[in-house]
Scaffold this motif. Structure first.
Motif, short mmCIF file in Angstrom:
data_model
loop_
_atom_site.label_atom_id
_atom_site.label_comp_id
_atom_site.label_asym_id
_atom_site.label_seq_id
_atom_site.Cartn_x
_atom_site.Cartn_y
_atom_site.Cartn_z
N ARG A 68 -38.14 -66.13 -22.81
CA ARG A 68 -39.49 -65.81 -22.11
C ARG A 68 -38.17 -66.26 -21.00
O ARG A 68 -37.89 -65.40 -19.88
CB ARG A 68 -40.68 -66.20 -22.06
CG ARG A 68 -40.81 -66.59 -20.74
CD ARG A 68 -42.96 -67.28 -20.61
NE ARG A 68 -42.47 -68.18 -20.35
CZ ARG A 68 -43.39 -69.34 -20.29
NH1 ARG A 68 -44.42 -68.84 -20.21
NH2 ARG A 68 -43.45 -70.32 -19.71
N SER A 69 -37.51 -67.17 -21.23
CA SER A 69 -36.65 -67.56 -19.43
C SER A 69 -36.15 -66.49 -19.17
O SER A 69 -34.85 -65.84 -18.19
CB SER A 69 -36.12 -68.23 -19.42
OG SER A 69 -37.12 -69.88 -19.95
N VAL A 70 -35.06 -66.36 -20.43
CA VAL A 70 -34.27 -64.95 -20.28
C VAL A 70 -34.96 -63.73 -20.18
O VAL A 70 -34.39 -63.16 -18.86
CB VAL A 70 -33.53 -64.75 -21.92
CG1 VAL A 70 -32.79 -63.95 -21.86
CG2 VAL A 70 -32.67 -66.21 -22.08
N LEU A 71 -35.34 -63.50 -20.88
CA LEU A 71 -36.32 -62.11 -20.09
C LEU A 71 -37.00 -62.11 -18.69
O LEU A 71 -36.68 -60.79 -18.29
CB LEU A 71 -38.09 -62.34 -20.74
CG LEU A 71 -37.62 -61.34 -22.18
CD1 LEU A 71 -38.98 -60.70 -22.88
CD2 LEU A 71 -37.48 -59.78 -21.58
N VAL A 72 -37.14 -63.05 -17.61
CA VAL A 72 -37.77 -63.53 -16.61
C VAL A 72 -36.28 -62.92 -15.38
O VAL A 72 -36.29 -62.76 -15.10
CB VAL A 72 -38.29 -64.21 -15.89
CG1 VAL A 72 -38.18 -64.76 -14.83
CG2 VAL A 72 -39.59 -64.26 -17.05
N ALA A 73 -35.54 -64.03 -16.40
CA ALA A 73 -33.95 -63.79 -15.61
C ALA A 73 -33.46 -62.42 -15.46
O ALA A 73 -32.89 -61.62 -14.68
CB ALA A 73 -33.00 -64.70 -16.01
N ALA A 74 -33.41 -61.63 -16.60
CA ALA A 74 -33.21 -60.61 -16.71
C ALA A 74 -33.30 -59.00 -16.37
O ALA A 74 -33.06 -58.42 -15.25
CB ALA A 74 -32.97 -59.84 -18.09
N LEU A 75 -35.11 -59.81 -16.20
CA LEU A 75 -35.27 -58.78 -15.12
C LEU A 75 -35.43 -58.84 -13.81
O LEU A 75 -35.45 -57.75 -13.13
CB LEU A 75 -37.32 -58.85 -15.02
CG LEU A 75 -37.54 -58.05 -16.70
CD1 LEU A 75 -39.14 -59.04 -16.87
CD2 LEU A 75 -37.36 -56.96 -16.91
N LEU A 76 -35.25 -60.06 -13.26
CA LEU A 76 -35.03 -60.66 -11.98
C LEU A 76 -33.24 -59.70 -11.19
O LEU A 76 -32.64 -59.70 -10.25
CB LEU A 76 -35.10 -61.70 -11.89
CG LEU A 76 -36.25 -61.89 -11.65
CD1 LEU A 76 -36.34 -63.96 -11.55
CD2 LEU A 76 -37.11 -61.89 -10.72
#
Length: 387
Positions: A68-76
């Motif tokens: 989840r952290s990777v997903l949020v960071a990637a979208l940002l």
């Protein structure tokens, strides 16, 4: 489908819109920067190359972090890249912004697909189809919306809209997707091992050629049509893509990967060849709908063919396929800029026809499945799968 799977699909809608938005504003972008359509098309190439190279490398680099952290960071990261594209005063800075955006999208899409599979035991295929369908939905929602906003406020507003989509997806993922622990560590050698397999090589080449042929035309749709593509034409293509993605999956389940793969790619080649004769009026919208449906219908059977080759390494094969897809898109930016718009659809059709020929040559016998036998009758039965 759970809200968390819908949230993951929002990720791929945002990532897909980030990749495809240039197709909706290429003519405007070129005019604003005072360059040719071919020069503006380098933004397509830069994005695709960064995606193709970055997808496996970024996946390896972030293996130890929660999904989840990777997903949020990637979208940002994609949000920042899109805002940079909206503000870029020069083409060089725009290229940098597109590379940043690609890095975010290249990390977000595979991560979202993997998380969907992990959160839906027993329904993994369905969940993954919903998430990857977000890429198709991007052509239906994100790209036409970008064209509409560009018509109202200028092409830079299309990048702002895409940035807002990415930021909103990050918020939705943070709120709706539970924490997912890191997956197993997979190094570069393990990821690239399937490339030594001849059927894998051929299927990846089919993906590359199909995307090279179609996106060389789609990315330069404005010049091909003699002006910026209308929102209606882009909407027709996107609607066809959504339908084709769904039908391709059902057809692959029912008849196996080979027949729908060949029909989809063959039909895609024919519709592209016809584009110069039906680019205006209702006929053009119908043809673009058919083109979108046939092109996007090839993905599910090709995915199924790859998975059938080696189910235990399905994730690695699909990751490599993503790189092949974006390598084709990268080449499409160069090809589309080098070929005169009037003959570009025919060139794209010929390349796609080459993918059909290559796909037709791919065969591999599946592992033997023993038939019911007696001690005196021990004859194995072989079946054949695409791959």
């Amino acid at each position: 489908m759970h809200a968390r799977t819908a949230a993951l699909a929002a990720t791929t809608v945002a990532a897909g819109s980030s990749g495809y938005v240039v197709a909706a504003v290429l003519t405007d972008l070129a005019a604003d920067h005072g360059v040719s359509a071919a020069a503006a098309g380098t933004t397509i190439t830069a994005f695709a190359l960064a995606y193709a190279v970055g997808s496996p490398l970024l996946a390896i680099a972030t293996t130890r972090f929660g999904r989840r952290s990777v997903l949020v960071a990637a979208l940002l990261v994609a949000t920042v890249g899109n805002l940079g594209a909206a503000l870029a005063p020069t083409l060089d800075l725009l290229l940098v912004a597109r590379v940043v955006t690609a890095c975010g999208a290249a990390l977000a899409t595979p991560a979202a697909t993997a998380v969907a599979a992990r959160l839906n035991p027993g329904r993994q295929a369905r969940a993954m189809a919903v998430v990857t369908g977000g890429l198709t939905a991007a052509t239906l929602l994100g790209v036409p919306a970008g064209r509409f906003v560009a018509d109202q406020f200028g092409y830079r507003a299309a990048f702002v809209l895409t940035a807002l989509l990415c930021a909103a997806a990050a918020l939705v993922v943070r709120a709706a997707v539970p924490a997912v622990p890191p997956g197993p560590v997979v190094d570069v050698r393990q990821r690239l091992a399937p490339l030594a397999d001849r059927p894998v090589q051929r299927l990846l080449a089919v993906s590359l050629l199909a995307c090279l042929g179609t996106f060389s035309v789609y990315g330069y749709l404005g010049p091909v049509l003699g002006g910026s593509p209308s929102g209606g034409n882009l909407l027709a293509y996107g609607l066809g893509g959504v339908l084709g993605n769904a039908v391709g999956g059902v057809a692959a389940d029912r008849w196996g990967p080979r027949p729908p793969l060949l029909v989809a790619l063959g039909g895609c080649a024919v519709t592209m060849a016809l584009l110069p004769w039906a680019v205006s009026g209702p006929g053009g919208a119908v043809l673009l709908f058919a083109w979108g449906a046939l092109f996007w219908a090839f993905n599910p059977p090709l995915f199924a063919a790859l998975v059938a080759l080696d189910p235990d390494r399905a994730n690695l094969l699909l990751a490599l396929n993503a790189s092949a897809i974006y390598a084709g898109i990268a080449g499409s930016g160069v090809l589309g800029g080098a070929v005169a718009p009037v003959v570009l659809p025919l060139v794209g059709a010929v390349i796609t026809a080459g993918a059909v020929v290559l796909a037709a040559t791919i065969r591999r016998p599946a592992p033997e499945i023993p038939a019911p036998r007696s001690p005196a009758d021990d004859v194995p039965v072989r079946r054949e799968v695409v791959g």
